[in-house]
Design a protein around this motif. Structure first.
Motif, mmCIF file in Angstrom:
data_model
loop_
_atom_site.group_PDB
_atom_site.id
_atom_site.type_symbol
_atom_site.label_atom_id
_atom_site.label_comp_id
_atom_site.label_asym_id
_atom_site.label_seq_id
_atom_site.Cartn_x
_atom_site.Cartn_y
_atom_site.Cartn_z
ATOM 1 N N GLU A 93 11.765 -2.374 13.610
ATOM 2 C CA GLU A 93 11.576 -1.532 15.049
ATOM 3 C C GLU A 93 10.308 -2.250 15.908
ATOM 4 O OE1 GLU A 93 13.358 0.956 16.560
ATOM 5 O OE2 GLU A 93 14.441 0.053 15.006
ATOM 6 N N VAL A 94 9.422 -2.905 15.204
ATOM 7 C CA VAL A 94 8.466 -3.901 15.975
ATOM 8 C C VAL A 94 9.232 -4.827 16.714
ATOM 9 C CG1 VAL A 94 6.303 -5.156 15.596
ATOM 10 C CG2 VAL A 94 6.610 -3.089 14.356
ATOM 11 N N TRP A 144 9.389 10.871 10.343
ATOM 12 C CA TRP A 144 10.081 10.411 9.226
ATOM 13 C C TRP A 144 10.054 11.717 8.208
ATOM 14 C CZ3 TRP A 144 12.034 6.212 6.496
ATOM 15 C CH2 TRP A 144 12.019 6.330 5.114
ATOM 16 N N LEU A 194 8.352 5.422 16.987
ATOM 17 C CA LEU A 194 8.663 4.311 16.336
ATOM 18 C C LEU A 194 7.833 3.726 15.559
ATOM 19 C CD1 LEU A 194 11.024 2.610 19.220
ATOM 20 C CD2 LEU A 194 11.549 3.811 17.230
ATOM 21 N N PRO A 195 8.058 3.014 14.377
ATOM 22 C CA PRO A 195 7.029 2.196 13.554
ATOM 23 C C PRO A 195 6.609 1.161 14.399
ATOM 24 C CG PRO A 195 9.333 1.814 12.887
ATOM 25 C CD PRO A 195 9.421 2.686 14.031
ATOM 26 N N PRO A 196 5.400 0.825 13.878
ATOM 27 C CA PRO A 196 4.562 1.422 13.048
ATOM 28 C C PRO A 196 3.649 2.321 13.795
ATOM 29 C CG PRO A 196 3.421 -0.769 13.657
ATOM 30 C CD PRO A 196 4.674 -0.667 14.525
ATOM 31 N N PHE A 246 5.720 7.899 14.167
ATOM 32 C CA PHE A 246 6.897 7.603 13.180
ATOM 33 C C PHE A 246 6.645 8.212 11.806
ATOM 34 C CE2 PHE A 246 7.761 4.712 9.706
ATOM 35 C CZ PHE A 246 9.183 4.873 9.333
ATOM 36 N N VAL A 247 5.604 8.183 11.267
ATOM 37 C CA VAL A 247 5.396 8.971 9.915
ATOM 38 C C VAL A 247 5.521 10.344 10.203
ATOM 39 C CG1 VAL A 247 3.519 9.532 8.335
ATOM 40 C CG2 VAL A 247 3.664 7.199 9.210
ATOM 41 N N LEU A 298 -2.231 11.932 5.063
ATOM 42 C CA LEU A 298 -1.070 12.844 4.734
ATOM 43 C C LEU A 298 -1.584 13.596 3.585
ATOM 44 C CD1 LEU A 298 2.093 10.529 4.988
ATOM 45 C CD2 LEU A 298 1.735 12.826 6.053
ATOM 46 N N PHE A 344 4.596 0.871 1.404
ATOM 47 C CA PHE A 344 4.843 -0.392 2.593
ATOM 48 C C PHE A 344 4.393 -1.531 1.736
ATOM 49 C CE2 PHE A 344 2.972 -3.023 5.696
ATOM 50 C CZ PHE A 344 4.007 -2.999 6.812
ATOM 51 N N GLN A 383 -1.371 7.089 4.768
ATOM 52 C CA GLN A 383 -1.242 7.914 3.579
ATOM 53 C C GLN A 383 -2.540 8.798 3.095
ATOM 54 O OE1 GLN A 383 1.778 8.115 2.209
ATOM 55 N NE2 GLN A 383 0.955 10.038 0.910
ATOM 56 N N VAL A 402 9.962 -0.661 9.443
ATOM 57 C CA VAL A 402 9.151 -0.956 10.290
ATOM 58 C C VAL A 402 9.005 -2.026 11.040
ATOM 59 C CG1 VAL A 402 6.531 -1.162 10.150
ATOM 60 C CG2 VAL A 402 7.536 0.758 8.934
ATOM 61 N N ILE A 410 0.947 -1.245 -0.105
ATOM 62 C CA ILE A 410 -0.025 0.094 0.082
ATOM 63 C C ILE A 410 0.867 1.199 0.028
ATOM 64 C CG2 ILE A 410 -1.976 -1.046 1.140
ATOM 65 C CD1 ILE A 410 -0.731 0.295 3.907
ATOM 66 N N ALA A 411 0.327 2.320 -0.290
ATOM 67 C CA ALA A 411 1.080 3.619 -0.355
ATOM 68 C C ALA A 411 1.394 4.107 1.044
ATOM 69 C CB ALA A 411 0.278 4.656 -1.096
ATOM 70 N N LEU A 412 2.664 4.365 1.226
ATOM 71 C CA LEU A 412 3.029 4.979 2.696
ATOM 72 C C LEU A 412 4.050 5.877 2.248
ATOM 73 C CD1 LEU A 412 2.373 5.275 5.537
ATOM 74 C CD2 LEU A 412 4.019 3.568 5.797
ATOM 75 N N LEU A 413 4.061 7.382 3.075
ATOM 76 C CA LEU A 413 5.082 8.205 2.488
ATOM 77 C C LEU A 413 5.702 8.098 1.125
ATOM 78 C CD1 LEU A 413 6.694 7.217 5.994
ATOM 79 C CD2 LEU A 413 5.867 9.430 5.598
ATOM 80 N N GLY A 462 0.306 4.811 11.373
ATOM 81 C CA GLY A 462 1.510 4.536 10.824
ATOM 82 C C GLY A 462 1.736 3.824 9.742
ATOM 83 N N VAL A 463 0.580 2.824 9.276
ATOM 84 C CA VAL A 463 0.351 1.908 8.187
ATOM 85 C C VAL A 463 -0.371 2.676 7.099
ATOM 86 C CG1 VAL A 463 0.421 -0.301 7.278
ATOM 87 C CG2 VAL A 463 1.492 0.176 9.336
ATOM 88 N N LEU A 464 -1.524 3.179 7.661
ATOM 89 C CA LEU A 464 -2.565 3.567 6.706
ATOM 90 C C LEU A 464 -2.684 4.909 6.543
ATOM 91 C CD1 LEU A 464 -5.254 0.647 7.826
ATOM 92 C CD2 LEU A 464 -3.640 0.589 6.105
ATOM 93 N N VAL A 485 16.265 7.508 5.564
ATOM 94 C CA VAL A 485 15.541 8.868 5.068
ATOM 95 C C VAL A 485 16.499 9.650 4.168
ATOM 96 C CG1 VAL A 485 14.689 11.125 5.667
ATOM 97 C CG2 VAL A 485 13.867 9.258 7.140
ATOM 98 N N LEU A 537 10.873 -3.804 19.880
ATOM 99 C CA LEU A 537 10.006 -3.437 21.074
ATOM 100 C C LEU A 537 9.087 -4.746 21.635
ATOM 101 C CD1 LEU A 537 8.163 -0.226 19.770
ATOM 102 C CD2 LEU A 537 9.894 -0.446 21.399
#
Lengths: 500, 496
Positions: free
Chosen positions: A142-143, B400, B390-392, B396-397, B480, A75, B477, A139, A68-71, B473-475, A183, A146
């Motif tokens: 880091e999961v 970033w 931190l993600p997700p 985090f977004v 944004l 993702f 967009q 992503v 899916i679109a992310l930044l 953090g994942v959905l 980044v 944690l």
């Protein structure tokens, strides 16, 4: 969705779904939790194997993917052959570890929390394996960081909390470095997808050499902690306060291999030839070589069984790093194969540590005299794994060391042969005394006649898994020449990773 | 009918809580509860439709009563306004559900419902205001209802904190109003669309902007003007704490962003935007270190707000240069406001659950909480992920984008601040999570101290908000993208 993408998404999704169900069930429904956990793990195995089949069918460039679109990157998941290898290793060993953990944790508290976060960790590891780009990788990475924390501090004792703090002190700043590196790289090079043979534009080496070196350092700093690369290894021995299943699957397979797998992705599938051109992979190889010797020397001095195994892991992980950092397809194959080989052998050893500590309350190597009589199957499996790590044929460790040795000559880095030689001697020096104590020293009187009459040598839910993993380690070595063995798989992958 | 509703959306979304508030007051606590819940539920589709509408057609202008400018009141909905309305509505729903369990139908707290609905409506009106005087009115409405909510319990600490909060709020409003008067005198308008073209960086313009900025910075509790926030936010009843930290401080910040980025366009004041950035960075460090030193959970969470507010102000030096860095800083800053709203309300609600159940919120006395209240411990942990960036997670977004903007604009030191701030946040989050996962305190007598599980509405609402901050953090967009719809010229890269 085609079956390929279903398998891909399912491989990552199944462990997370399992985790949600386990958390929702709560603490007291043990039987239902175990069933769900086993079913989830079995489903994951089916999915990762299917994803691997799809990866092999699509290789080398028509891999199934979903996202899916992310930044600015997206993702996205992708089942390629390199990732599928790690995913299959993590998935299969998770199923075996689940059986082991149900036995090991049967009297422990907070089981819902334990098994829930355990599933999250496995899902993240498989996610790391099947990430298509650095953002997705980060992503899941880091999961994983944690979700491992509650497992490290599971017992809740002050010692455990201290181990957890040490772990975070290493892992969190590393995550920050990794984020900055990703980044920055995306700003210079645009959205970076992993691609065999490297994905950076070769022209960047002349336009942004300084930035690329700095980014490489940031990225390796980020993944180097989990890969236990010297001097970032200090958390791993401290994390041995965790329960045995955590040390076995996470600190011998999923977490630490996520680190070296990250190194492989960055070195082979992001930088590619640029790494050698900029001279950064040579530095990485030297650091890995040093870590191999350093870890082995430190292992010699440990009387605590799990700590000795942990320092051995520190050294063994750097075999993989060393392999991918050398400019030779044979060495790369050796490194990648070792990812699977070491997983099977080291998980056997940590299973042993847990089985022994639960059954006879022995935690130190010096307490192992005659243990072979008391727990013959367990110590047979351990001995098999140990000689494999030392590199004695036909157990799997021999194959990867052989490939590494031949590859280092191919790459023109003869010094690696010396490192491998010294390391094997050291491996023998810290493992053979354990084997000697277990089989040839006089046992304690109560051990001399083996397990009590009519009783097995321990909880079968723990013994059977460790016998299975030892057998897998042996099979990987014996059948290294077969088409679907990790060694052959690694050689196929390596050929594409090194087309230059 | 459908078309009429779509056209009236900006007014309807505000009218919903404003209608419910007096009803809840007149009918008392017994009916206040269902009224608030119905209002909260009906607001959801309205806010969502509004957001969808804006993402389709861009800025909406709505003339209240059909008067139009310069005499009437105009509501203006662009991307960022729609986003703020949406987050207020979502957080509002879960806070309402939580409050149902928290306050019960105790007569003592009957004023919570009308005040809270009134605050809700005032916030929405603020986000949709098109002129700077109307913004002032909304700001006062928000402050007054918030002050009353802080003092709701009538305990000594609460009243002292409320009084301090009121003084800071009034002082802030006064400064802001002075600036508005100066601008109206010099440029002859309070409408932001008009001002955008006529405002100049001369002495009057600068003085006006400086006055308004000081007032708003005080209300947003930016370091070193944060002194009133920790006592006010931590002594309020927990649903109120959640709303104050999650939404109310964002209200004054929103005006600040409107003024600087949209109306005045920071390019005119590069030096001042650096000052705001430096104060933001100081807030991150100071707030985090103070949070680390707290022994009470709610105080820790309140100081975390001081720190997290700092990130919002990093937006100013990063948008100054325009270009792609400005767009990244803009989306990052607004996204941070959104994800912090979800995570911080979750955290305060979780802390409130603990406080309500055990009668105290001393961190060292909360050992082993994950055993006794797993959902609440989980909520705190998940919300902590956004605090750490931190993600997700939405945090985090946001980070970033901020790191990206820093490197893009050649101001890498802000990236260092962002990363270091995340690590400090980890320190205070794990200071709490460690004991939660650890052993029970030695001297604890379970029967004495633990009256049993909390209502599921409380634990569930807090957990839902925490999960929401993760899902972003994942959905995230679409959100944004919405933030960039009709974005100010400075960040959209259009020459004005």
């Amino acid at each position: 969705m085609t079956w390929e993408t279903t398998a891909l998404v399912g491989a990552v999704g199944a462990p997370f779904l399992t985790a949600v169900l386990i958390f929702a069930l709560g603490e007291h429904r043990d039987a239902a939790r175990s069933r769900i956990n086993l079913a989830g793990a079995a489903l994951t195995v089916v999915a990762v194997v299917a994803a691997a089949v799809a990866a092999r069918a699509g290789a080398p460039d028509a891999y199934p993917s979903a996202g899916i679109a992310l930044l600015d990157i997206g993702f996205s998941l992708r089942a390629d052959m390199l990732g599928a290898l790690f995913a299959v290793v993590a998935g299969v060993l998770w199923l075996i570890t689940t059986v082991y953990a149900i036995g090991y944790m049967s009297r422990a508290s907070d089981r819902a929390r334990f098994f829930g976060f355990f599933s999250v960790c496995v899902g993240s590891a498989i996610g790391i394996a099947l990430s298509a780009n650095l953002l997705t990788f980060f992503v899941f990475y880091e999961v994983l960081t944690l979700a491992t924390y509650p497992l490290v501090i599971h017992s809740g004792t002050p010692a455990a909390l201290k181990g957890g703090r040490t772990y975070l002190t290493y892992a969190l700043p590393a995550g920050g470095a990794l984020a900055a590196g990703v980044v920055w790289l995306n700003l210079i090079a645009g959205p970076v997808e992993f691609a065999a043979g490297g994905s950076l534009d070769p022209a960047l080496a002349s336009t942004h050499p300084g930035a690329l070196i700095a980014i490489f350092a940031l990225l390796i700093l980020g993944v180097g902690v989990k890969a236990a690369l010297f001097p970032l290894h200090g958390w791993l021995p401290a994390a041995m306060v965790a329960p045995a299943p955590v040390s076995s699957l996470l600190h011998a397979v999923a977490v630490v291999k996520a680190g070296v797998f990250g190194i492989a992705r960055i070195v082979l599938e992001v930088y590619g030839p640029l790494g050698h051109e900029l001279g950064v992979t040579q530095v990485l190889a030297a650091l890995a070589g040093f870590t191999i010797i350093f870890g082995s020397v430190r292992a010699l001095a440990q009387d605590d069984f799990k700590k000795r195994l942990a320092f051995s892991t520190v050294a063994q992980l750097s075999y993989i790093t060393l392999g991918v950092a050398l400019a030779s397809p044979i060495a790369i194959a050796g490194g990648i194969a070792h990812l699977a080989h070491h997983a099977a052998m080291k998980i056997t050893m940590f299973f042993t540590a847990g089985a022994v500590s639960e059954e006879v309350k022995a935690y130190r190597v010096s307490e192992f005299d005659g243990l072979g009589r008391r727990m013959p199957l367990t110590m047979t499996a351990f001995s098999l794994a140990a000689i494999g790590i030392v590199g004695v044929p036909p157990v799997a460790g021999f194959t990867s060391k052989w490939l590494l040795g031949v590859g280092s000559i191919d790459a023109g880095s003869g010094w690696v042969i010396a490192v491998l030689g010294i390391s094997s001697v050291l491996n023998a020096a810290y493992f053979f005394p354990i084997i000697h104590r277990a089989w040839f020293r006089t046992p304690k009187p109560e051990w001399a006649h083996g397990p009590a009459a009519g009783k097995p040598e321990g909880d079968m839910r723990m013994i059977v898994p460790l016998v299975m993993t030892a057998a897998i380690g042996l099979a990987m070595g014996l059948l290294a020449g077969v088409a679907l063995s990790p060694a052959s798989w690694a050689q196929t992958v390596a050929a594409w990773e090194f087309p230059w | 009918m459908a078309e009429w509703i779509v056209r009236q959306l900006p007014a309807l979304v505000i009218l919903m809580p404003f209608t419910a508030a007096p009803l809840a007051y007149l009918l008392g606590a017994k009916f206040g509860r269902p009224i608030a819940l119905v209002s909260a539920l009906l607001s959801q589709p309205l806010a969502l439709l509004l957001a969808i509408r804006v993402s389709r057609v861009g800025t909406l202008r709505y003339e209240v009563g059909g008067w139009g400018g310069p005499l009437g009141i105009d509501l203006v909905v662009d991307g960022v306004a729609a986003v703020m309305v949406l987050v207020t509505t979502v957080v509002g729903l879960f806070v309402t559900v939580y409050a149902l369990g928290y306050f019960g139908d105790r007569e003592r707290y009957r004023f919570f419902w009308p005040l809270w609905l009134f605050l809700w409506g005032s916030l929405l009106a603020l986000f949709l205001s098109g002129d700077i005087f109307n913004l002032y009115v909304c700001l006062e409405l928000v402050s007054m209802s918030a002050v009353a909510l802080v003092g709701l319990t009538l305990s000594r600490e609460a009243l002292v904190a409320a009084m301090r909060y009121m003084l800071a709020a009034i002082l802030g409003s006064l400064f802001y109003l002075l600036g508005v008067a100066l601008i109206y005198g010099a440029f002859g308008s309070v409408d932001m669309q008009t001002l955008r073209e006529v405002i100049r960086g001369d002495t009057t313009g600068q003085a006006a902007l400086a006055l308004m900025t000081v007032g708003l910075v005080l209300k947003t509790a930016l370091f070193p003007l944060h002194f009133w926030l920790p006592p006010a936010h931590s002594n309020a009843p927990s649903p109120v704490s959640a709303v104050l930290s999650a939404l109310v401080v964002k209200g004054s910040f929103y005006i600040l962003v409107r003024l600087w980025v949209d109306v005045a366009q920071t390019a005119a004041f590069p030096g001042a935007s650096t000052v705001l950035g430096v104060l933001g960075a100081t807030a991150i460090f100071w707030g985090s270190i103070q949070a680390l030193r707290q022994e009470r959970l709610k105080m820790l969470v309140a100081y975390s707000t001081v720190a997290q507010i700092g990130y919002l102000f990093l937006m100013f030096p990063l948008v100054t240069g325009g270009g792609p860095a400005a767009a990244d800083a803009w989306t990052g800053g607004v996204f941070h406001a959104v994800s912090h709203a979800l995570a911080k309300s979750a955290m305060f609600l979780a802390a409130g659950t603990v406080l309500a159940r055990f009668g105290h919120d001393r961190i060292e006395g909360l050992g082993g909480l994950s055993r006794r209240a797993p959902a609440t411990a989980m909520t705190f942990g998940l919300a902590g992920v956004t605090m750490m960036g931190l993600p997700p997670s939405g945090g985090f977004v946001a980070k970033w984008q901020m790191i990206r903007a820093s490197i893009e604009s050649g101001q890498w030191w802000w990236a260092v601040v962002v990363v270091a701030g995340g690590l400090l946040a980890a320190a205070y989050v794990f200071k709490v999570l460690g004991p939660f996962f650890g052993r029970e305190p030695e001297a604890m007598d379970e029967a004495d101290l633990d009256p049993g599980p909390s209502p599921w509405t409380m634990e569930g609402a807090a957990l839902a908000l925490a999960l929401g901050s993760l899902v972003l953090g994942v959905l995230g967009q679409p959100l944004l993208d919405l933030i960039m719809v009709s974005a100010p010229a400075l960040v959209a890269g259009v020459t004005p």
